[in-house]
Design an enzyme around this catalytic site. Structure first.
Site, PDB file in Angstrom:
ATOM      1  N   GLU A  94      43.741  42.845  48.904  1.00  0.00           N
ATOM      2  CA  GLU A  94      44.336  41.616  48.380  1.00  0.00           C
ATOM      3  C   GLU A  94      45.557  41.913  47.529  1.00  0.00           C
ATOM      4  O   GLU A  94      45.585  42.911  46.825  1.00  0.00           O
ATOM      5  CB  GLU A  94      43.347  40.917  47.450  1.00  0.00           C
ATOM      6  CG  GLU A  94      42.159  40.350  48.124  1.00  0.00           C
ATOM      7  CD  GLU A  94      41.175  39.790  47.108  1.00  0.00           C
ATOM      8  OE1 GLU A  94      41.604  39.321  46.032  1.00  0.00           O
ATOM      9  OE2 GLU A  94      39.979  39.829  47.404  1.00  0.00           O
ATOM     10  N   CYS A 107      51.101  41.290  42.181  1.00  0.00           N
ATOM     11  CA  CYS A 107      49.973  42.086  41.700  1.00  0.00           C
ATOM     12  C   CYS A 107      49.390  42.807  42.911  1.00  0.00           C
ATOM     13  O   CYS A 107      49.001  42.164  43.885  1.00  0.00           O
ATOM     14  CB  CYS A 107      48.948  41.141  41.067  1.00  0.00           C
ATOM     15  SG  CYS A 107      47.393  41.946  40.652  1.00  0.00           S
ATOM     16  N   CYS A 114      36.347  49.549  44.457  1.00  0.00           N
ATOM     17  CA  CYS A 114      36.505  50.265  43.179  1.00  0.00           C
ATOM     18  C   CYS A 114      35.156  50.849  42.816  1.00  0.00           C
ATOM     19  O   CYS A 114      34.118  50.293  43.156  1.00  0.00           O
ATOM     20  CB  CYS A 114      36.959  49.280  42.101  1.00  0.00           C
ATOM     21  SG  CYS A 114      37.288  50.039  40.491  1.00  0.00           S
ATOM     22  N   CYS A 118      32.746  47.675  36.557  1.00  0.00           N
ATOM     23  CA  CYS A 118      32.817  46.692  35.468  1.00  0.00           C
ATOM     24  C   CYS A 118      31.981  45.463  35.845  1.00  0.00           C
ATOM     25  O   CYS A 118      32.053  44.976  36.971  1.00  0.00           O
ATOM     26  CB  CYS A 118      34.265  46.296  35.186  1.00  0.00           C
ATOM     27  SG  CYS A 118      35.247  47.681  34.603  1.00  0.00           S
ATOM     28  N   CYS A 121      33.543  42.127  37.447  1.00  0.00           N
ATOM     29  CA  CYS A 121      34.598  42.263  38.447  1.00  0.00           C
ATOM     30  C   CYS A 121      34.041  42.294  39.877  1.00  0.00           C
ATOM     31  O   CYS A 121      33.114  43.042  40.178  1.00  0.00           O
ATOM     32  CB  CYS A 121      35.394  43.529  38.165  1.00  0.00           C
ATOM     33  SG  CYS A 121      36.757  43.769  39.299  1.00  0.00           S
ATOM     34  N   GLU A 162      41.017  51.117  40.582  1.00  0.00           N
ATOM     35  CA  GLU A 162      41.382  51.710  39.301  1.00  0.00           C
ATOM     36  C   GLU A 162      42.516  52.699  39.566  1.00  0.00           C
ATOM     37  O   GLU A 162      42.306  53.746  40.184  1.00  0.00           O
ATOM     38  CB  GLU A 162      40.150  52.414  38.690  1.00  0.00           C
ATOM     39  CG  GLU A 162      40.441  53.326  37.523  1.00  0.00           C
ATOM     40  CD  GLU A 162      41.314  52.715  36.423  1.00  0.00           C
ATOM     41  OE1 GLU A 162      41.083  51.566  36.020  1.00  0.00           O
ATOM     42  OE2 GLU A 162      42.267  53.398  35.980  1.00  0.00           O
ATOM     43  N   SER A 193      47.503  48.889  34.925  1.00  0.00           N
ATOM     44  CA  SER A 193      46.354  48.553  34.090  1.00  0.00           C
ATOM     45  C   SER A 193      45.193  49.503  34.384  1.00  0.00           C
ATOM     46  O   SER A 193      44.857  49.746  35.539  1.00  0.00           O
ATOM     47  CB  SER A 193      45.938  47.112  34.396  1.00  0.00           C
ATOM     48  OG  SER A 193      44.765  46.778  33.709  1.00  0.00           O
ATOM     49  N   ASN A 292      36.700  35.086  34.689  1.00  0.00           N
ATOM     50  CA  ASN A 292      36.666  34.260  35.888  1.00  0.00           C
ATOM     51  C   ASN A 292      35.309  34.536  36.534  1.00  0.00           C
ATOM     52  O   ASN A 292      35.096  35.618  37.072  1.00  0.00           O
ATOM     53  CB  ASN A 292      37.822  34.695  36.798  1.00  0.00           C
ATOM     54  CG  ASN A 292      38.073  33.719  37.922  1.00  0.00           C
ATOM     55  OD1 ASN A 292      37.220  32.922  38.269  1.00  0.00           O
ATOM     56  ND2 ASN A 292      39.242  33.804  38.499  1.00  0.00           N
ATOM     57  N   CYS A 335      40.222  39.470  40.878  1.00  0.00           N
ATOM     58  CA  CYS A 335      40.246  40.674  41.713  1.00  0.00           C
ATOM     59  C   CYS A 335      39.086  40.736  42.698  1.00  0.00           C
ATOM     60  O   CYS A 335      37.933  40.683  42.320  1.00  0.00           O
ATOM     61  CB  CYS A 335      40.114  41.917  40.847  1.00  0.00           C
ATOM     62  SG  CYS A 335      41.253  41.993  39.507  1.00  0.00           S
TER      63      CYS A 335
HETATM   64  N1  SAH Z   1      41.044  48.870  37.172  1.00  0.00           N
HETATM   65  C1  SAH Z   1      42.110  48.303  36.393  1.00  0.00           C
HETATM   66  C2  SAH Z   1      42.698  47.050  37.044  1.00  0.00           C
HETATM   67  C3  SAH Z   1      41.701  45.957  37.102  1.00  0.00           C
HETATM   68  S1  SAH Z   1      42.161  44.292  37.273  1.00  0.00           S
HETATM   69  C4  SAH Z   1      41.593  47.973  35.011  1.00  0.00           C
HETATM   70  O1  SAH Z   1      40.418  48.076  34.768  1.00  0.00           O
HETATM   71  O2  SAH Z   1      42.401  47.647  34.151  1.00  0.00           O
HETATM   72  C5  SAH Z   1      43.053  43.781  35.889  1.00  0.00           C
HETATM   73  C6  SAH Z   1      42.263  43.158  34.752  1.00  0.00           C
HETATM   74  O3  SAH Z   1      41.452  42.046  35.139  1.00  0.00           O
HETATM   75  C7  SAH Z   1      41.351  44.144  34.074  1.00  0.00           C
HETATM   76  O4  SAH Z   1      41.493  44.026  32.690  1.00  0.00           O
HETATM   77  C8  SAH Z   1      39.985  43.686  34.526  1.00  0.00           C
HETATM   78  O5  SAH Z   1      39.008  44.127  33.646  1.00  0.00           O
HETATM   79  C9  SAH Z   1      40.165  42.186  34.566  1.00  0.00           C
HETATM   80  N2  SAH Z   1      39.205  41.448  35.405  1.00  0.00           N
HETATM   81  C10 SAH Z   1      38.685  41.802  36.591  1.00  0.00           C
HETATM   82  N3  SAH Z   1      37.853  40.845  37.052  1.00  0.00           N
HETATM   83  C11 SAH Z   1      37.862  39.854  36.141  1.00  0.00           C
HETATM   84  C12 SAH Z   1      37.216  38.597  36.043  1.00  0.00           C
HETATM   85  N4  SAH Z   1      36.383  38.168  36.981  1.00  0.00           N
HETATM   86  N5  SAH Z   1      37.463  37.833  34.962  1.00  0.00           N
HETATM   87  C13 SAH Z   1      38.324  38.262  34.001  1.00  0.00           C
HETATM   88  N6  SAH Z   1      38.956  39.431  34.033  1.00  0.00           N
HETATM   89  C14 SAH Z   1      38.731  40.234  35.079  1.00  0.00           C
END
Ligand code: SAH
Length: 354
Positions: A94, A107, A114, A118, A121, A162, A193, A292, A335
């Site tokens: 995506e 983006c 991944c 987390c 996510c 990541e 990020s 989200n 994401c």
């Molecule tokens: N792996 C990287 C990029 C991830 S996406 C990282 O961890 O930073 C970018 C941001 O969106 C990150 O801060 C991630 O934690 C956040 N994120 C991912 N899914 C989310 C969700 N459902 N709601 C809010 N933030 C989210």
């Protein structure tokens, strides 16, 4: 270098060595590089100022990233566009186009899936399928720019994956994206990020790049962070923040902090107080992201009042803070959500949407 998986991932010097190895004059490298990275050619046959014999040789021996657009969803509320691309091996990724007053921002995803785990996510629900090559990351930007017919001015590596877990390809991607003979996007307009891989952040600081680093902080103490992010069990918060300070020291670029607000977990006044104490001496911007909610996860979004209370507390303490503008929530904005939903639908035998 006779087995080149993806020509788009090569630097101009590497491309030159490759072409010389094929018996071609070195000056062809600049022409091919321009076809790949400025004219964004979809195939070798388009490269009209190259001899036919070379075009055929390349078609036989080399390859291009081969992203195919499967779905585009356009948000009715803010014009955000979410793209789902398929790769030649059948994987899906995506990318998101966000239209701001200052320009177009894309983006991109850095991995298929991944493995960081987390809790909030969607990208991580099925783990990591594979790393993306630099060419596959570039192709996301190129395809969107081509379709839009407008310049992309900013790129954020904040999609699935990541980036520090795909370190070499991401650094290669940044150098190619900012190459003066390529799309020439300023490194200051690129943001990477990370969830906080300490050794890689330190290594990244030494690459002599000028990109913005964003740290996914999400909590102000180790225990809360561990609840949300398994990586917090590997690296203590103090070490992650020291690595960010090192990044600032080496690059002069301020690190920004992302903080996804989850109701009842990290959105309380006490948590705000802890965050203020943690960040008071460390300059840097905080970006609040109301979580989200993802179908597979049980975490809840805070109320608007709780979000504002949290922001106001930080602001009163002199911390630079914004609430991330909600973009494209009506189109599976978070994401990995579109990819999962599309695959689930396909498995149920439904047809494509567009
Ligand atoms: N792996 C990287 C990029 C991830 S996406 C990282 O961890 O930073 C970018 C941001 O969106 C990150 O801060 C991630 O934690 C956040 N994120 C991912 N899914 C989310 C969700 N459902 N709601 C809010 N933030 C989210």
């Amino acid at each position: 270098m006779s087995n080149v998986p993806d020509l788009c991932s090569l630097s101009q010097d590497e491309l030159k060595s490759y072409l010389v190895e094929l018996g071609e004059p070195g000056f062809r490298a600049k022409q091919v590089f321009s076809w790949l990275h400025q004219k964004k050619a979809a195939g070798f046959e388009e490269m009209s100022n190259l001899p036919k014999s070379l075009r055929e040789k390349l078609a036989e021996r080399a390859s291009l990233p081969g992203l195919k657009r499967e779905v585009v969803q356009v948000s009715k509320t803010d014009g955000t566009q979410k793209y789902l691309f398929s790769l030649p091996d059948g994987n899906m990724i995506e990318s998101v186009l966000m239209r701001y007053s200052y320009g177009n921002s894309v983006c991109i995803s850095s991995q298929v899936g991944c493995r960081m785990g987390c809790r909030f996510c969607a990208s991580t629900v099925d783990g990591l399928a594979r790393n993306l090559t630099a060419g596959e990351m570039l192709a996301q930007v190129y395809e969107i720019e081509k379709e839009l017919g407008e310049r992309i001015s900013n790129v954020v590596v904040m999609g699935s994956g990541e980036p520090m877990d795909n370190y070499d390809n991401v650094v290669r991607f940044i150098r190619l994206l900012s190459d003066k003979d390529g799309l020439n996007i300023s490194q200051r307009s690129i943001t990477v990020s990370t969830c906080g891989l300490v050794p890689e952040i330190c290594r990244f600081a030494e690459e002599e790049l000028q990109v913005t680093l964003a740290l996914s902080l999400h909590a102000a103490d180790d225990a809360t962070r561990q609840q949300l992010m398994p990586i917090a069990n590997r690296y203590a918060l103090s070490d992650v923040l020291d690595a960010c300070a090192y990044y600032f020291e080496k690059t002069g670029r301020r690190v920004s902090f992302e903080y996804s607000l989850v109701a009842g977990v990290n959105d309380t006044p006490e948590e705000a107080k802890k965050l203020i104490a943690l960040l008071r001496r460390r300059k840097g911007h905080v970006n609040l992201i109301p979580v989200n909610p993802v179908v597979e996860r049980s975490l809840k979004e805070p109320s608007l009042a709780a979000i504002h209370r949290f922001r106001d507390a930080l602001e009163c303490a002199g911390i630079n803070v914004t609430i991330r503008k909600e973009m494209g929530r009506d189109i599976d904005g978070a994401c990995g959500q579109l990819r999962r939903r599309y695959r689930d639908k396909k498995e149920q035998g439904n047809s494509k949407e567009e």
